[in-house]
Enzyme design. Structure first.
Site, PDB file in Angstrom:
ATOM      1  N   PRO A  83       0.701  -1.510   0.087  1.00 46.36           N
ATOM      2  CA  PRO A  83       0.588  -0.139   0.190  1.00 46.36           C
ATOM      3  C   PRO A  83       0.778   1.357   0.360  1.00 46.36           C
ATOM      4  O   PRO A  83       0.776   2.001  -0.350  1.00 46.36           O
ATOM      5  CB  PRO A  83      -0.503  -0.349   1.511  1.00 46.36           C
ATOM      6  CG  PRO A  83      -0.988  -1.300   1.596  1.00 46.36           C
ATOM      7  CD  PRO A  83      -0.016  -2.371   0.994  1.00 46.36           C
TER       8      PRO A  83
ATOM      9  N   ASN B 189      -8.779 -10.991  -5.961  1.00 47.48           N
ATOM     10  CA  ASN B 189      -9.910  -9.541  -5.921  1.00 47.48           C
ATOM     11  C   ASN B 189      -9.722  -9.130  -4.637  1.00 47.48           C
ATOM     12  O   ASN B 189      -9.680  -8.315  -4.316  1.00 47.48           O
ATOM     13  CB  ASN B 189     -10.744 -10.896  -6.502  1.00 47.48           C
ATOM     14  CG  ASN B 189     -10.786 -11.509  -7.752  1.00 47.48           C
ATOM     15  OD1 ASN B 189     -10.624 -11.020  -8.403  1.00 47.48           O
ATOM     16  ND2 ASN B 189     -11.214 -12.459  -7.488  1.00 47.48           N
TER      17      ASN B 189
ATOM     18  N   TYR C 223     -14.944 -17.425  -6.712  1.00 46.93           N
ATOM     19  CA  TYR C 223     -15.308 -16.727  -6.969  1.00 46.93           C
ATOM     20  C   TYR C 223     -15.545 -15.297  -5.929  1.00 46.93           C
ATOM     21  O   TYR C 223     -15.748 -14.368  -5.865  1.00 46.93           O
ATOM     22  CB  TYR C 223     -15.422 -16.962  -8.710  1.00 46.93           C
ATOM     23  CG  TYR C 223     -15.080 -15.399  -9.571  1.00 46.93           C
ATOM     24  CD1 TYR C 223     -14.301 -14.563 -10.056  1.00 46.93           C
ATOM     25  CD2 TYR C 223     -16.368 -14.831  -9.828  1.00 46.93           C
ATOM     26  CE1 TYR C 223     -14.500 -13.297  -9.992  1.00 46.93           C
ATOM     27  CE2 TYR C 223     -16.646 -13.990 -10.782  1.00 46.93           C
ATOM     28  CZ  TYR C 223     -15.384 -12.713 -11.069  1.00 46.93           C
ATOM     29  OH  TYR C 223     -15.421 -11.649 -11.550  1.00 46.93           O
TER      30      TYR C 223
ATOM     31  N   LYS D   1     -15.061 -11.748  -4.308  1.00 45.36           N
ATOM     32  CA  LYS D   1     -15.679 -10.621  -4.486  1.00 45.36           C
ATOM     33  C   LYS D   1     -16.508  -9.729  -4.048  1.00 45.36           C
ATOM     34  O   LYS D   1     -16.470  -8.799  -4.299  1.00 45.36           O
ATOM     35  CB  LYS D   1     -16.437 -10.538  -6.181  1.00 45.36           C
ATOM     36  CG  LYS D   1     -14.957 -11.443  -8.065  1.00 45.36           C
ATOM     37  CD  LYS D   1     -14.208  -9.856  -8.029  1.00 45.36           C
ATOM     38  CE  LYS D   1     -15.452  -8.726  -8.359  1.00 45.36           C
ATOM     39  NZ  LYS D   1     -14.469  -8.053  -8.816  1.00 45.36           N
TER      40      LYS D   1
END
Length: 318
Positions: free
Chosen positions: A48, A81, A131, A135
């Site tokens: 970051p 993700n 998945y 998300k």
């Protein structure tokens, strides 16, 4: 307006970049892992702090996150993700530029829904595969970040550039091969699934609208109309000029983790796994009133045009 786009080389990201580059009021910078990016950076492994320093140097008014993975192991999906989104949120929080964040979510976050229903943004999210879980976790990080942020939950994107591994992409490729070989019959399975297909160019328009809007929270991006994959297959066969018969084989849809977002439209044999986990069951249809009311957006491109563009690309390989 300075805009930083992450994931510009992906399916949705390419059209978002094209849309923004056509706006003379936008100064676009692409950040990503590939050589085509203006700046190389991997959200899944980068720190970051490094991203914060870049944000402070570029000072974008808007950051758009189209980056991520649609297939892989649960660990890979989580890193690409969820962890990647956590890195982005932390970097934007630390930066001095106070950027607006537009994050691309996915209808797989909702999971299965009642046939005939339209899914609104306040529906309880119950993703049925890794998945969708990865998300949804990313969306929750964005919503809990305290940033000026909006999440666009995109339903089933289609149109030009549709990946060959997606259900409609595989269907077009199956038709192409059948025509090449002179096959009079094409055997398919999984055509009973119904999905809300939205053209990727309309998705790009929605992203552009979100950069200019003050709307926050989750906004569905779809057409508000579910289409049975069987109907799409019939339309695509007509568009292609395929004169043979489409023979649908009754077959179980298989476990959610093996299906793509619209299940599978596959030549038989052999069956192939979906391009990424879905777990959305047999039906998905978006409630799109929020997009209309808060973004002034609605889908413009019909499925017929999307299918014609998919076939045009497939036909070039004949």
């Amino acid at each position: 307006m300075r805009v930083l786009l992450l994931g510009a080389s992906g399916y949705v990201g390419r059209f978002v970049a094209e849309r923004l580059l056509a706006d003379p009021a936008v100064h676009l910078t692409a950040l990503g892992r590939g050589d085509e990016a203006d700046v190389r950076f991997d959200l899944a492994t980068g720190s970051p702090g490094a991203l914060t320093r870049f944000l402070d140097a570029v000072h974008p008014g808007v950051v758009i996150n189209c980056a991520g993975a649609i297939r892989g192991t649960a660990s890979e999906l989580t890193r690409q993700n969820t962890v990647a989104t956590a890195t982005l949120c932390e970097a934007v929080r630390r930066s001095s530029c106070r950027s607006r964040l537009v994050h691309i979510g996915c209808a797989a976050e909702y999971g299965p829904s009642q046939p005939g229903s339209s899914i609104a943004e306040d529906a309880l999210a119950r993703p049925g595969g890794p998945y969708g879980v990865s998300k949804l976790a990313a969306t929750e990080l964005v919503l809990g970040s305290g940033l000026d942020a909006i999440v666009l939950r995109v339903f089933s994107p289609t149109g030009p550039g549709t990946p060959a591994g997606s259900p409609l992409g595989r269907l077009a490729d199956s038709l192409r091969r059948a025509m090449q070989h002179g096959d009079s019959e094409l055997k398919l399975t999984g055509l009973g699934v119904q999905r809300d297909f939205v053209d990727v160019r309309d998705v790009a328009r929605a992203v552009h609208a979100a950069t200019l809007s003050a709307a926050q929270g989750v906004v569905n991006i779809g057409t508000g109309h579910a289409v049975r994959l069987r109907e799409a297959a019939t339309a695509l066969a007509r568009i292609s000029g395929y004169g043979g018969a489409l023979h649908e084989l009754d077959a179980p849809l298989g476990p959610p983790a093996q299906r793509g977002p619209e299940s599978a439209a596959l030549p038989v044999p052999p069956p192939q796994p979906g391009p990424y986990p879905d777990g959305c069951g047999a039906w998905q249809q978006a409630d799109v009133r929020t997009a209309r009311d808060r973004l002034g957006w609605r889908a413009r491109i019909g499925l017929e045009e999307s299918l014609a563009d998919i076939w045009m690309e497939a036909a070039c390989r004949l």
